[in-house]
Design a protein around this motif. Structure first.
Motif, PDB file in Angstrom:
ATOM      1  N   UNK A  89       0.860  -1.179   0.000  1.00 47.85           N
ATOM      2  CA  UNK A  89       0.000   0.000   0.000  1.00 47.85           C
ATOM      3  C   UNK A  89       0.895   1.228   0.000  1.00 47.85           C
ATOM      4  N   UNK A  90       0.425   2.321  -0.585  1.00 51.92           N
ATOM      5  CA  UNK A  90       1.258   3.507  -0.568  1.00 51.92           C
ATOM      6  C   UNK A  90       0.454   4.750  -0.211  1.00 51.92           C
ATOM      7  N   UNK A  91       1.152   5.679   0.438  1.00 51.96           N
ATOM      8  CA  UNK A  91       0.557   6.912   0.936  1.00 51.96           C
ATOM      9  C   UNK A  91       1.652   7.964   1.008  1.00 51.96           C
ATOM     10  N   UNK A  92       1.281   9.224   0.846  1.00 51.71           N
ATOM     11  CA  UNK A  92       2.244  10.315   0.937  1.00 51.71           C
ATOM     12  C   UNK A  92       2.571  10.596   2.405  1.00 51.71           C
ATOM     13  N   UNK A  93       3.860  10.730   2.691  1.00 52.68           N
ATOM     14  CA  UNK A  93       4.325  10.907   4.066  1.00 52.68           C
ATOM     15  C   UNK A  93       4.092  12.345   4.532  1.00 52.68           C
ATOM     16  N   UNK A  94       4.089  12.529   5.855  1.00 51.83           N
ATOM     17  CA  UNK A  94       4.011  13.855   6.436  1.00 51.83           C
ATOM     18  C   UNK A  94       2.611  14.425   6.475  1.00 51.83           C
ATOM     19  N   UNK A  95       2.534  15.744   6.653  1.00 54.33           N
ATOM     20  CA  UNK A  95       1.245  16.424   6.746  1.00 54.33           C
ATOM     21  C   UNK A  95       0.799  16.939   5.390  1.00 54.33           C
ATOM     22  N   UNK A  96       1.665  17.689   4.689  1.00 56.13           N
ATOM     23  CA  UNK A  96       1.251  18.211   3.385  1.00 56.13           C
ATOM     24  C   UNK A  96       1.563  17.253   2.248  1.00 56.13           C
ATOM     25  N   UNK A  97       2.198  16.132   2.542  1.00 52.64           N
ATOM     26  CA  UNK A  97       2.492  15.138   1.519  1.00 52.64           C
ATOM     27  C   UNK A  97       3.593  15.531   0.560  1.00 52.64           C
ATOM     28  N   UNK A  98       4.242  16.644   0.808  1.00 49.71           N
ATOM     29  CA  UNK A  98       5.256  17.138  -0.123  1.00 49.71           C
ATOM     30  C   UNK A  98       6.552  17.523   0.595  1.00 49.71           C
ATOM     31  N   UNK A  99       6.801  16.945   1.740  1.00 51.65           N
ATOM     32  CA  UNK A  99       8.049  17.191   2.452  1.00 51.65           C
ATOM     33  C   UNK A  99       7.939  18.126   3.623  1.00 51.65           C
TER      34      UNK A  99
ATOM     35  N   UNK B 267       2.620   8.197   8.168  1.00 54.26           N
ATOM     36  CA  UNK B 267       3.484   7.017   8.130  1.00 54.26           C
ATOM     37  C   UNK B 267       3.054   5.996   9.179  1.00 54.26           C
ATOM     38  N   UNK B 268       2.773   6.460  10.400  1.00 53.73           N
ATOM     39  CA  UNK B 268       2.347   5.527  11.449  1.00 53.73           C
ATOM     40  C   UNK B 268       1.069   4.797  11.046  1.00 53.73           C
TER      41      UNK B 268
ATOM     42  N   UNK C 134       0.185 -13.834   4.693  1.00 50.70           N
ATOM     43  CA  UNK C 134       0.598 -12.882   3.666  1.00 50.70           C
ATOM     44  C   UNK C 134       1.089 -11.595   4.314  1.00 50.70           C
ATOM     45  N   UNK C 135       2.102 -10.997   3.694  1.00 56.93           N
ATOM     46  CA  UNK C 135       2.649  -9.744   4.191  1.00 56.93           C
ATOM     47  C   UNK C 135       2.213  -8.594   3.283  1.00 56.93           C
ATOM     48  N   UNK C 136       1.985  -7.443   3.896  1.00 56.87           N
ATOM     49  CA  UNK C 136       1.612  -6.239   3.164  1.00 56.87           C
ATOM     50  C   UNK C 136       2.635  -5.165   3.496  1.00 56.87           C
ATOM     51  N   UNK C 137       3.310  -4.642   2.481  1.00 58.22           N
ATOM     52  CA  UNK C 137       4.382  -3.670   2.683  1.00 58.22           C
ATOM     53  C   UNK C 137       3.841  -2.248   2.576  1.00 58.22           C
ATOM     54  N   UNK C 138       3.981  -1.428   3.623  1.00 61.29           N
ATOM     55  CA  UNK C 138       3.627  -0.014   3.506  1.00 61.29           C
ATOM     56  C   UNK C 138       4.729   0.733   2.755  1.00 61.29           C
ATOM     57  N   UNK C 139       4.349   1.530   1.782  1.00 62.74           N
ATOM     58  CA  UNK C 139       5.314   2.293   0.976  1.00 62.74           C
ATOM     59  C   UNK C 139       4.951   3.775   1.090  1.00 62.74           C
ATOM     60  N   UNK C 140       5.872   4.578   1.581  1.00 63.30           N
ATOM     61  CA  UNK C 140       5.622   5.999   1.755  1.00 63.30           C
ATOM     62  C   UNK C 140       6.242   6.775   0.595  1.00 63.30           C
TER      63      UNK C 140
ATOM     64  N   UNK D 279      11.653   7.576   8.507  1.00 65.64           N
ATOM     65  CA  UNK D 279      12.533   6.399   8.567  1.00 65.64           C
ATOM     66  C   UNK D 279      12.621   5.861   9.988  1.00 65.64           C
ATOM     67  N   UNK D 280      12.696   6.769  10.970  1.00 63.77           N
ATOM     68  CA  UNK D 280      12.744   6.328  12.365  1.00 63.77           C
ATOM     69  C   UNK D 280      11.460   5.602  12.762  1.00 63.77           C
ATOM     70  N   UNK D 281      10.324   6.107  12.290  1.00 62.41           N
ATOM     71  CA  UNK D 281       9.055   5.437  12.579  1.00 62.41           C
ATOM     72  C   UNK D 281       9.063   4.041  11.957  1.00 62.41           C
ATOM     73  N   UNK D 282       9.590   3.946  10.741  1.00 64.17           N
ATOM     74  CA  UNK D 282       9.690   2.631  10.106  1.00 64.17           C
ATOM     75  C   UNK D 282      10.595   1.711  10.912  1.00 64.17           C
ATOM     76  N   UNK D 283      11.724   2.234  11.366  1.00 65.63           N
ATOM     77  CA  UNK D 283      12.632   1.418  12.191  1.00 65.63           C
ATOM     78  C   UNK D 283      11.921   0.866  13.418  1.00 65.63           C
ATOM     79  N   UNK D 284      11.031   1.659  13.968  1.00 67.75           N
ATOM     80  CA  UNK D 284      10.313   1.222  15.161  1.00 67.75           C
ATOM     81  C   UNK D 284       9.307   0.121  14.893  1.00 67.75           C
ATOM     82  N   UNK D 285       9.023  -0.142  13.625  1.00 64.48           N
ATOM     83  CA  UNK D 285       8.048  -1.187  13.267  1.00 64.48           C
ATOM     84  C   UNK D 285       8.714  -2.510  12.903  1.00 64.48           C
TER      85      UNK D 285
END
Length: 868
Positions: free
Chosen positions: A447-457, A469-470, A487-493, A526-532
């Motif tokens: 699955x994919x989603x734009x990271x952050x609040x405005x989705x643009x950095x 991201x969370x 089955x595994x589902x990979x989150x993609x930001x 990336x840190x949030x991902x590391x925590x998962x």
């Protein structure tokens, strides 16, 4: 039982983007109090979907209430919301109690549509259904007497199929609303007897608690013959295709190509005359194989014709004047596999297997001089694509001087960490409640989603948390739990550290503070991902970085362009107190920035998987995809421009190189105003060329590729309900091509004529109407999905949908069962990365066979007209 009455209003301050529906004065219609033991059930219509956090219950005395929310999209602007208000203790409602629903949609237009739609029930979900009484006439022919007639009730996007017996009345419950009604023909399984069907009325309104009548009658009955032609297990001709012709009383009826061990079913053929089925002979490696013709007198029944091993006659051909033809393989690699080489010229075929390494191997038999088409299949070995390149055509000279040259190249490694070991599909998510249900229905792998609040950095702020991201990581885990099969589902930001999608390139590239914030916000994700990370998820997430960055850089030819790199990198590290030394090789240039992002990801989160993104317009324009004839820009040429630029940057070189590359065209559904006025309207011709571009990029870079934000929308059929203003219905072409659409098959006339008349910009799209785009794509065959050969193209995954583009989720576009059912079926039999002789590859070969047959028929018709 008394019904629950209510008062509802739109809260003050409503805008076209947000408003509140406020319900109060709940009581039974006899004036008594509404009392619940466990929950209050509510249904209503809304212009948008709803989350449980959007529901606020105010009671006196205060009660602990936990809402659960579900919804179904009826049409582009209407959702049917179902809410359960779960109470910890029994409760009697006061008339002053309120329930407030926050609506992310426009309540200022037609508010009564929503205010009047509420229904309530105590400890149950409201029953808002009405009844449709369907009376079907008796069978118009004895052969049809045991059948049922199939009806479809359609309300917006929602279709409800109903099968009813003949000569009877059937009661069907349907949710209240306006419907169109259609009925399929009544036909025997072999379609030898077919009756026209009429339904009255063709549109109706179903009202809660009321009954509505529908009548089904039958028109004329038609009789046909049906034919099944089977080419059996003919050992000497495994892998070959047979040209089959059917004639009635000496006149050609139809023809097709068939592989061995295959049955072709033909229906609705004439029911009288003498049918002859003949199979053209094949000359393979200087042996001529022939099969006898077979015939039957036609009637309204099913006829079967089988051609097997015992029918084949073989004889050697005279090889006088034939020559030796060496096959020279050029390569600096060696693979423990054979390459199959084919030469074809009409009904003459030569095949030879040669080792997949440098060397010379002659054909095992002498070859007849003449013109041939060359076929040499690429292959996959241990998850790696190996590409075999050769000239398309070859003229074998009479003097024996001809040499057939092949080049064997190593392509992409398809096993990308975090993704499955088979071709997989991913989807955009919007983190609304129905996402889980939709993704589970399609058995999505990422699955994919734009990271952050405005989705643009979020370049103007250092984020302290990234809930996008969370929640995306959590959504992936929730889908895994529902799949319940391991089955595994990979989150993609999707993460921007420099948003060149905005334009203003120089300004964006020189904004040191903005670059610093955005890089720091990438570190946060990336840190949030590391925590998962856990034992089941060693690769916690994926990242696609900086969409449009490389494309804009390619257009402007930016490589050594000076820009701040080391300073914003250091600032982002300092912000998160990360003590890492930036390599000296990372320079303050555009190319250096790509290396810096690579290093940062590998340093902060070495377990994640990531890639950059490129566009088909990187060479300056996307309209090359429409060109043909002398103006044609081959996809290989455009792909080479892109890969040459990436190689010049060095983005995919070195120890910090990304894992994959995402490739974008433009994410809008084709039959929408976001697409065609901007020069995006694809048919089979354009989609073929897009995926050729994708393949050529992968081959050149030796990188696995991911088509990204691909529209999954499909073309409406002549039987679909298409409004005159169909922009909001999100029709498209990407899903029909990618996932296959047997209802369109090889004939664009099966597409609804309303959308085919769409007028296009001929300057951009090189066509005046949508119909012309589909005509340009002929011959095409959508009976098989295009993805069957994707692994051989270096494609390891496909990500579907966009922010306003059909993908998988029900809140965007018109996905529904059309998409989810196809993806679900695929997920139960996916295409692996370790075997190129799979059923999927065979199916693709069958698809190619049908296209060859189409061209063969055209050629014969042209030859006949010229000779007349």
């Amino acid at each position: 039982m008394p019904s629950i009455t209510y008062q509802a209003k739109v809260g003050s301050g409503a805008t076209p983007f947000y408003g509140q529906l406020i319900v109060s004065n709940l009581q039974y219609d006899d004036g008594s109090e509404v009392t619940i033991k466990n929950f209050l059930g509510i249904t209503f219509k809304s212009p948008s979907s709803l989350r449980k956090d959007d529901v606020i219950v105010s009671t006196n005395p205060w009660q602990n209430v936990t809402p659960t929310v579900d919804f179904n999209q009826i049409d582009d602007s209407t959702f049917l919301i179902t809410v359960k208000l779960n109470f910890e203790n029994p409760y009697k409602f006061n008339v002053s109690d309120t329930i407030t629903f926050g609506i992310n949609g426009d309540l200022t237009k037609h508010p009564d549509t929503y205010l009047d739609s509420f229904a309530f029930a105590a400890d149950a979900l409201p029953d808002t259904d009405g009844t449709v009484e369907i009376t079907a006439a008796s069978a118009p022919d004895p052969a049809l007497a045991s059948l049922k007639v199939s009806l479809v009730f359609q309300q917006g996007f929602q279709k409800t199929p109903v099968d009813v017996p003949l000569d009877d009345t059937t009661s069907v419950k349907l949710p209240a609303g306006d419907y169109t009604v259609s009925a399929a023909e009544l036909a025997t399984e072999d379609q030898t007897t077919v009756a026209a069907t009429q339904v009255s009325p063709t549109s109706l309104t179903v009202k809660t608690g009321e009954s509505t009548d529908v009548e089904v009658s039958f028109g004329s009955v038609s009789k046909y013959s049906a034919v099944d032609v089977t080419i059996g297990d003919i050992s000497a001709l495994q892998g070959e295709k047979f040209h089959v012709q059917l004639t009635v009383d000496g006149n050609l009826l139809t023809d097709f190509y068939s592989p061995v061990n295959h049955t072709t079913s033909l229906r609705r053929l004439p029911a009288e005359g003498t049918l002859e089925v003949s199979v053209d002979g094949i000359t393979l490696n200087n042996v001529k194989y022939t099969l006898p013709a077979k015939s039957e007198t036609l009637s309204a029944e099913l006829f079967t014709f089988t051609f097997g091993e015992d029918d084949v006659k073989s004889s050697p051909v005279d090889t006088t004047g034939f020559v030796e033809l060496p096959i020279v393989v050029k390569s600096d690699i060696e693979v423990d596999q054979d390459i199959l080489v084919r030469l074809t010229s009409m009904d003459v075929v030569y095949t030879q297997k040669v080792p997949a390494k440098a060397g010379t191997t002659p054909f095992s038999v002498p070859v007849a001089p003449g013109d041939y088409t060359v076929g040499s299949a690429s292959f996959i070995n241990s998850g790696t694509v190996y590409v075999v390149e050769a000239a398309t055509n070859l003229t074998v000279a009479k003097d024996g001087s001809t040499v057939l040259e092949l080049e064997l190249l190593k392509g992409a490694e398809l096993n990308v960490k975090g993704f499955p070991d088979h071709l997989s599909f991913g989807a955009l998510v919007d983190l609304t409640p129905n996402n889980v249900k939709d993704l589970v229905a399609a058995r999505i792998s990422s699955i994919f989603k734009y990271a952050g609040i405005d989705g643009a950095g979020d370049k103007h702020v250092y984020l302290t948390d990234d809930t996008a991201t969370r929640r995306t990581i959590q959504l992936a885990r929730d889908v895994e739990k529902e799949l319940a099969d391991g089955s595994k589902v990979l989150p993609v930001m999707i993460s921007y550290t420099c948003n060149l999608s905005l334009g203003y390139i120089d300004q964006q590239l020189q904004d040191t503070k903005g670059l610093t914030c955005s890089l720091a916000n990438l570190i946060l994700a990336l840190n949030i991902a590391n925590g998962a990370i856990d034992d089941d998820h060693p690769v916690p997430a994926g990242f696609i970085v900086n969409a449009d960055f490389l494309g804009e850089g390619q257009k402007e030819n930016l490589t050594d362009y000076p820009m701040p790199v080391r300073e914003p990198l250091q600032g982002a590290l300092d912000h998160w107190k990360i003590d890492k030394e930036i390599p000296a090789s990372i320079t303050d240039t555009f190319a250096g920035y790509t290396h810096g992002v690579n290093w940062l990801i590998r340093t902060v989160a070495p377990s994640v998987t990531f890639g950059w993104q490129v566009n088909i317009w990187g060479g300056g324009t996307s309209t090359w995809i429409y060109n043909s004839g002398p103006d044609n820009n081959d996809p290989f040429v455009e792909a080479n421009k892109t890969t040459a630029y990436i190689k010049k940057l060095g983005t995919y070189d070195g120890e910090f190189a990304p894992d994959f590359l995402a490739i974008d065209r433009y994410e809008a559904d084709d039959w929408t105003r976001r697409a065609y006025p901007n020069g995006y309207f694809y048919g089979p011709y354009e989609w073929r060329r897009y995926y050729d571009f994708v393949k050529d990029v992968s081959v050149s870079l030796q990188v696995p590729v991911m088509p990204w934000q691909i529209p999954a929308s499909h073309a409406p059929l002549v039987t679909d309900t298409v409004s005159s203003d169909y922009d909001s219905q999100h029709w498209g072409t990407g899903g029909s091509y990618l996932l296959g659409d047997a209802d369109i098959n090889s004939d664009y006339h099966n597409i609804n004529p309303t959308v085919l008349l769409l007028e296009l910009n001929p300057t951009l799209i090189k066509a005046k109407t949508a119909a012309e785009v589909w005509q340009r794509g002929e011959p095409f065959d959508l009976s098989q999905p295009a993805y069957l050969d994707f692994p051989l193209r270096g494609i390891f995954a496909v990500l579907l949908g966009g922010g306003s583009t059909t993908g998988v989720i029900s809140t965007v576009g018109n996905a529904g069962p059309w998409v989810t059912d196809r993806l679900n079926a695929y997920a139960h039999n996916p295409i692996g990365f370790d075997d190129t002789s799979s059923d999927a590859s065979k199916a693709k070969a069958s698809q190619s066979t049908r296209i060859v047959g189409w061209w063969s028929k055209l050629w014969k018709e042209w030859r006949g007209a010229e000779n007349a």
